[in-house]
Motif scaffolding. Structure first.
Motif, PDB file in Angstrom:
ATOM      1  N   GLN A 229     -23.265 -33.364   8.303  1.00 14.86           N
ATOM      2  CA  GLN A 229     -24.098 -33.469   7.769  1.00 14.86           C
ATOM      3  C   GLN A 229     -24.496 -33.214   6.389  1.00 14.86           C
ATOM      4  OE1 GLN A 229     -27.661 -34.933  10.428  1.00 14.86           O
ATOM      5  NE2 GLN A 229     -26.547 -36.632  10.454  1.00 14.86           N
ATOM      6  N   ALA A 230     -24.794 -32.057   6.531  1.00  7.95           N
ATOM      7  CA  ALA A 230     -24.877 -30.253   5.753  1.00  7.95           C
ATOM      8  C   ALA A 230     -23.864 -30.687   4.943  1.00  7.95           C
ATOM      9  CB  ALA A 230     -25.998 -29.418   6.351  1.00  7.95           C
ATOM     10  N   ARG A 231     -22.443 -30.397   5.426  1.00  9.39           N
ATOM     11  CA  ARG A 231     -21.074 -30.077   4.080  1.00  9.39           C
ATOM     12  C   ARG A 231     -21.017 -31.627   3.591  1.00  9.39           C
ATOM     13  NH1 ARG A 231     -16.036 -28.573   7.592  1.00  9.39           N
ATOM     14  NH2 ARG A 231     -15.834 -28.412   5.346  1.00  9.39           N
ATOM     15  N   ALA A 232     -21.615 -32.209   3.989  1.00 11.40           N
ATOM     16  CA  ALA A 232     -21.094 -33.732   3.281  1.00 11.40           C
ATOM     17  C   ALA A 232     -21.437 -33.662   1.552  1.00 11.40           C
ATOM     18  CB  ALA A 232     -21.401 -35.217   4.093  1.00 11.40           C
ATOM     19  N   GLU A 233     -22.921 -33.325   1.859  1.00 10.29           N
ATOM     20  CA  GLU A 233     -23.644 -32.247   1.153  1.00 10.29           C
ATOM     21  C   GLU A 233     -22.994 -31.680  -0.250  1.00 10.29           C
ATOM     22  OE1 GLU A 233     -27.538 -32.506   1.258  1.00 10.29           O
ATOM     23  OE2 GLU A 233     -27.619 -33.927   2.392  1.00 10.29           O
ATOM     24  N   GLY A 234     -22.188 -31.629   0.073  1.00 14.39           N
ATOM     25  CA  GLY A 234     -21.000 -29.975  -0.564  1.00 14.39           C
ATOM     26  C   GLY A 234     -21.052 -28.562  -0.057  1.00 14.39           C
ATOM     27  N   TRP A 235     -21.494 -28.286   0.712  1.00 13.77           N
ATOM     28  CA  TRP A 235     -22.161 -26.939   1.424  1.00 13.77           C
ATOM     29  C   TRP A 235     -20.456 -26.236   2.020  1.00 13.77           C
ATOM     30  CZ3 TRP A 235     -26.197 -23.159   0.214  1.00 13.77           C
ATOM     31  CH2 TRP A 235     -27.343 -23.917   0.121  1.00 13.77           C
ATOM     32  N   ALA A 236     -20.005 -25.251   1.781  1.00 14.49           N
ATOM     33  CA  ALA A 236     -19.048 -24.015   2.677  1.00 14.49           C
ATOM     34  C   ALA A 236     -19.697 -24.429   4.044  1.00 14.49           C
ATOM     35  CB  ALA A 236     -18.364 -23.142   1.821  1.00 14.49           C
ATOM     36  N   ARG A 237     -18.622 -24.543   4.565  1.00 16.69           N
ATOM     37  CA  ARG A 237     -19.419 -24.296   6.376  1.00 16.69           C
ATOM     38  C   ARG A 237     -19.923 -22.305   6.228  1.00 16.69           C
ATOM     39  NH1 ARG A 237     -18.104 -26.095  11.169  1.00 16.69           N
ATOM     40  NH2 ARG A 237     -16.608 -27.402  10.028  1.00 16.69           N
ATOM     41  N   GLY A 238     -19.281 -21.147   5.751  1.00 16.57           N
ATOM     42  CA  GLY A 238     -19.993 -20.045   6.150  1.00 16.57           C
ATOM     43  C   GLY A 238     -20.931 -19.998   5.314  1.00 16.57           C
ATOM     44  N   ARG A 239     -21.610 -20.704   3.917  1.00 14.50           N
ATOM     45  CA  ARG A 239     -22.164 -20.662   3.374  1.00 14.50           C
ATOM     46  C   ARG A 239     -23.784 -20.917   4.413  1.00 14.50           C
ATOM     47  NH1 ARG A 239     -24.113 -22.456  -2.354  1.00 14.50           N
ATOM     48  NH2 ARG A 239     -25.680 -21.390  -2.983  1.00 14.50           N
ATOM     49  N   LEU A 240     -22.911 -22.766   4.791  1.00  9.58           N
ATOM     50  CA  LEU A 240     -24.115 -22.962   4.926  1.00  9.58           C
ATOM     51  C   LEU A 240     -24.638 -22.465   6.182  1.00  9.58           C
ATOM     52  CD1 LEU A 240     -25.380 -25.515   6.007  1.00  9.58           C
ATOM     53  CD2 LEU A 240     -23.297 -26.812   6.620  1.00  9.58           C
ATOM     54  N   SER A 241     -23.907 -21.976   7.296  1.00  8.21           N
ATOM     55  CA  SER A 241     -24.307 -21.473   8.316  1.00  8.21           C
ATOM     56  C   SER A 241     -25.479 -20.236   8.038  1.00  8.21           C
ATOM     57  CB  SER A 241     -23.171 -21.160  10.070  1.00  8.21           C
ATOM     58  OG  SER A 241     -22.266 -21.974  10.124  1.00  8.21           O
ATOM     59  N   ARG A 242     -24.404 -19.427   7.170  1.00  6.81           N
ATOM     60  CA  ARG A 242     -25.442 -18.135   6.709  1.00  6.81           C
ATOM     61  C   ARG A 242     -27.236 -18.882   6.125  1.00  6.81           C
ATOM     62  NH1 ARG A 242     -20.748 -16.194   5.129  1.00  6.81           N
ATOM     63  NH2 ARG A 242     -21.260 -16.798   2.504  1.00  6.81           N
ATOM     64  N   PHE A 243     -27.226 -19.435   5.595  1.00  6.97           N
ATOM     65  CA  PHE A 243     -28.133 -20.027   5.033  1.00  6.97           C
ATOM     66  C   PHE A 243     -29.573 -21.024   6.252  1.00  6.97           C
ATOM     67  CE2 PHE A 243     -30.715 -23.979   3.813  1.00  6.97           C
ATOM     68  CZ  PHE A 243     -31.621 -23.171   2.406  1.00  6.97           C
ATOM     69  N   LEU A 244     -28.718 -21.859   7.455  1.00 10.16           N
ATOM     70  CA  LEU A 244     -29.593 -21.964   8.210  1.00 10.16           C
ATOM     71  C   LEU A 244     -29.995 -21.080   9.139  1.00 10.16           C
ATOM     72  CD1 LEU A 244     -27.591 -25.586   9.114  1.00 10.16           C
ATOM     73  CD2 LEU A 244     -29.302 -24.885   7.861  1.00 10.16           C
ATOM     74  N   ALA A 245     -29.591 -20.062   9.206  1.00  9.27           N
ATOM     75  CA  ALA A 245     -29.547 -18.678  10.507  1.00  9.27           C
ATOM     76  C   ALA A 245     -31.068 -18.205   9.392  1.00  9.27           C
ATOM     77  CB  ALA A 245     -28.361 -18.237  10.619  1.00  9.27           C
ATOM     78  N   ALA A 246     -30.636 -17.958   8.479  1.00 11.39           N
ATOM     79  CA  ALA A 246     -31.135 -17.091   7.914  1.00 11.39           C
ATOM     80  C   ALA A 246     -33.327 -17.993   7.635  1.00 11.39           C
ATOM     81  CB  ALA A 246     -31.278 -16.891   5.950  1.00 11.39           C
ATOM     82  N   GLY A 247     -32.841 -19.351   7.699  1.00 13.43           N
ATOM     83  CA  GLY A 247     -34.406 -20.039   7.278  1.00 13.43           C
ATOM     84  C   GLY A 247     -35.169 -20.302   8.404  1.00 13.43           C
ATOM     85  N   GLY A 248     -34.076 -19.338   9.492  1.00 12.78           N
ATOM     86  CA  GLY A 248     -35.182 -19.649  10.446  1.00 12.78           C
ATOM     87  C   GLY A 248     -34.698 -21.963  11.685  1.00 12.78           C
ATOM     88  N   TRP A 249     -33.448 -21.775  10.882  1.00 11.74           N
ATOM     89  CA  TRP A 249     -33.076 -23.167  12.404  1.00 11.74           C
ATOM     90  C   TRP A 249     -32.531 -22.587  13.517  1.00 11.74           C
ATOM     91  CZ3 TRP A 249     -32.463 -27.941  10.046  1.00 11.74           C
ATOM     92  CH2 TRP A 249     -32.750 -27.967   9.001  1.00 11.74           C
ATOM     93  N   THR A 250     -32.354 -23.560  14.317  1.00 12.66           N
ATOM     94  CA  THR A 250     -32.020 -22.899  15.794  1.00 12.66           C
ATOM     95  C   THR A 250     -30.216 -23.477  15.872  1.00 12.66           C
ATOM     96  OG1 THR A 250     -34.209 -22.184  16.663  1.00 12.66           O
ATOM     97  CG2 THR A 250     -32.199 -23.077  18.018  1.00 12.66           C
ATOM     98  N   ARG A 251     -29.314 -22.997  16.495  1.00 13.47           N
ATOM     99  CA  ARG A 251     -28.171 -23.152  16.671  1.00 13.47           C
ATOM    100  C   ARG A 251     -28.228 -24.366  18.092  1.00 13.47           C
ATOM    101  NH1 ARG A 251     -23.290 -21.645  18.834  1.00 13.47           N
ATOM    102  NH2 ARG A 251     -21.246 -22.735  17.372  1.00 13.47           N
ATOM    103  N   VAL A 252     -28.153 -25.519  18.373  1.00 11.04           N
ATOM    104  CA  VAL A 252     -28.474 -26.203  19.432  1.00 11.04           C
ATOM    105  C   VAL A 252     -27.086 -26.265  19.624  1.00 11.04           C
ATOM    106  CG1 VAL A 252     -28.831 -28.388  20.146  1.00 11.04           C
ATOM    107  CG2 VAL A 252     -30.509 -28.196  19.111  1.00 11.04           C
ATOM    108  N   ARG A 253     -26.210 -26.158  19.512  1.00 15.39           N
ATOM    109  CA  ARG A 253     -25.153 -25.996  20.024  1.00 15.39           C
ATOM    110  C   ARG A 253     -23.926 -26.280  19.032  1.00 15.39           C
ATOM    111  NH1 ARG A 253     -22.282 -31.121  23.199  1.00 15.39           N
ATOM    112  NH2 ARG A 253     -20.506 -29.899  22.113  1.00 15.39           N
ATOM    113  N   HIS A 254     -22.552 -26.228  18.861  1.00 17.62           N
ATOM    114  CA  HIS A 254     -21.798 -25.844  17.792  1.00 17.62           C
ATOM    115  C   HIS A 254     -21.955 -27.336  16.730  1.00 17.62           C
ATOM    116  CE1 HIS A 254     -18.466 -24.895  15.540  1.00 17.62           C
ATOM    117  NE2 HIS A 254     -17.482 -26.027  15.959  1.00 17.62           N
ATOM    118  N   GLY A 255     -22.186 -27.757  15.954  1.00 12.71           N
ATOM    119  CA  GLY A 255     -21.581 -28.374  15.135  1.00 12.71           C
ATOM    120  C   GLY A 255     -23.315 -28.815  15.223  1.00 12.71           C
ATOM    121  N   ALA A 256     -24.253 -28.526  15.698  1.00  6.57           N
ATOM    122  CA  ALA A 256     -25.658 -28.816  15.668  1.00  6.57           C
ATOM    123  C   ALA A 256     -26.915 -28.151  15.018  1.00  6.57           C
ATOM    124  CB  ALA A 256     -26.156 -29.896  16.539  1.00  6.57           C
ATOM    125  N   TRP A 257     -27.900 -28.404  14.445  1.00  6.70           N
ATOM    126  CA  TRP A 257     -28.294 -27.398  14.017  1.00  6.70           C
ATOM    127  C   TRP A 257     -30.003 -27.720  14.760  1.00  6.70           C
ATOM    128  CZ3 TRP A 257     -27.938 -22.085  12.648  1.00  6.70           C
ATOM    129  CH2 TRP A 257     -26.793 -21.854  12.593  1.00  6.70           C
TER     130      TRP A 257
END
Length: 320
Positions: A27-55
């Protein structure tokens, strides 16, 4: 954080809140974010990785509902079922009842397995699916039918009695109060007959005949089953009238010919002085009824952990 990132964070958080706190990488990538940048952004923002592909949104812990959302977002064809559906519907269960594996339950006709979940490949009619808190789940009646088919008997009947009575969910009142049942015996029976070929349907119908909508607690349901298994068949929740006041009182179990009343004492109703006072009044009212010559009281711990002692004491009182 840049203005673009702040806007993205707000948008993503709003989407997550509408989805049980969960957002998909897709869903986030559909808004134009690249996978690597998105993962770093979510981790830095305190999001919890529930499982691969879900935060999971910051500030929330991964619990049963969040796991249900994660699985259903990743696999929309999944329908929440069995113990997970009972939880969503607010059905009360006994101590230790729940998914044997501790994993969420789903029904799906597809062949693929679901990592981290229990998948039940069962037929499901459109009318047996509803939506609770945004999640597609089996109806209460179908959920209870599935629990009866899958067993174990005691846990399934504790859930069924809860769904049939006032005591389900968080808003249950004190003994004597009544609320709106979640389903009926007839509705569960129809759910059993819509797919009679499902394994366990015959046994489930037999067990359903043992359900009692008048049951006031999981301990009371379990005590009734233990008494039944011992070959004893008292009246349940028989209405008695106190001669001096005209008040009505309903003993959990009444062996009328022997004048023996049996009460199960759960912990829930004794948490305050007013509740304790209400219990004392109830006991005195019961003792004042001419039909009652002796009262036996058993705790929840007795019912769950010392059933042989309970049955021995009941047999002794009946023989005395």
């Amino acid at each position: 954080m840049t203005g673009e990132e702040t806007s993205f964070q707000t948008s993503l958080q709003a989407r997550a809140e509408a989805q049980g706190g969960v957002v998909l990488t897709a869903q986030a990538r559909a808004e134009g974010w690249a996978r690597g940048r998105l993962s770093r952004f979510l981790a830095a923002g305190g999001w919890t990785r529930v499982r691969h592909g879900a935060w999971l949104v910051p500030g929330r812990e991964v619990g049963p509902v969040e796991l249900l959302w994660t699985h259903q977002l990743l696999r929309p064809e999944l329908v929440v079922s069995h113990w997970s559906a009972a939880m969503l519907h607010g059905v009360g269960v006994g101590a230790g009842a729940g998914p044997p594996s501790g994993r969420p339950d789903f029904i799906c006709s597809g062949p693929a397995a679901v990592k981290g979940a229990t998948l039940h490949r069962l037929p499901l009619a459109p009318g047996e699916v509803t939506v609770v808190a945004g999640l597609r789940t089996t109806t209460v009646a179908r959920t209870m039918a599935d629990l009866l088919r899958a067993g174990p008997r005691d846990d399934a009947l504790i859930a069924v009695d809860s769904a049939l009575s006032w005591r389900h969910g968080r808003g249950s009142g004190p003994p004597g109060s009544r609320g709106r049942p979640l389903t009926t015996l007839d509705e569960i029976g129809r759910a059993l007959t819509t797919a009679p070929s499902i394994r366990g349907a015959a046994t489930a119908a037999w067990w359903l005949a043992m359900a009692d909508p008048r049951s006031g607690s999981p301990a009371e349901t379990l005590a009734r089953l233990r008494i039944h298994d011992a070959g004893l068949h008292p009246e349940t929740q028989a209405m008695l009238v106190v001669p001096a006041t005209g008040r009505r009182v309903y003993p959990d179990f009444l062996f009328r010919p022997q004048g023996l009343a049996v009460e199960t004492e759960g912990y829930t109703w004794h948490g305050s002085r007013s509740q304790h006072q209400r219990d004392v009044i109830r006991f005195n009212d019961l003792a004042a009824c001419p039909e009652v010559r002796r009262i036996l009281r058993f705790t929840t711990a007795d019912v769950y952990h010392r059933p042989d002692m309970m049955i021995r004491d009941i047999r002794g009182a009946l023989a005395g």
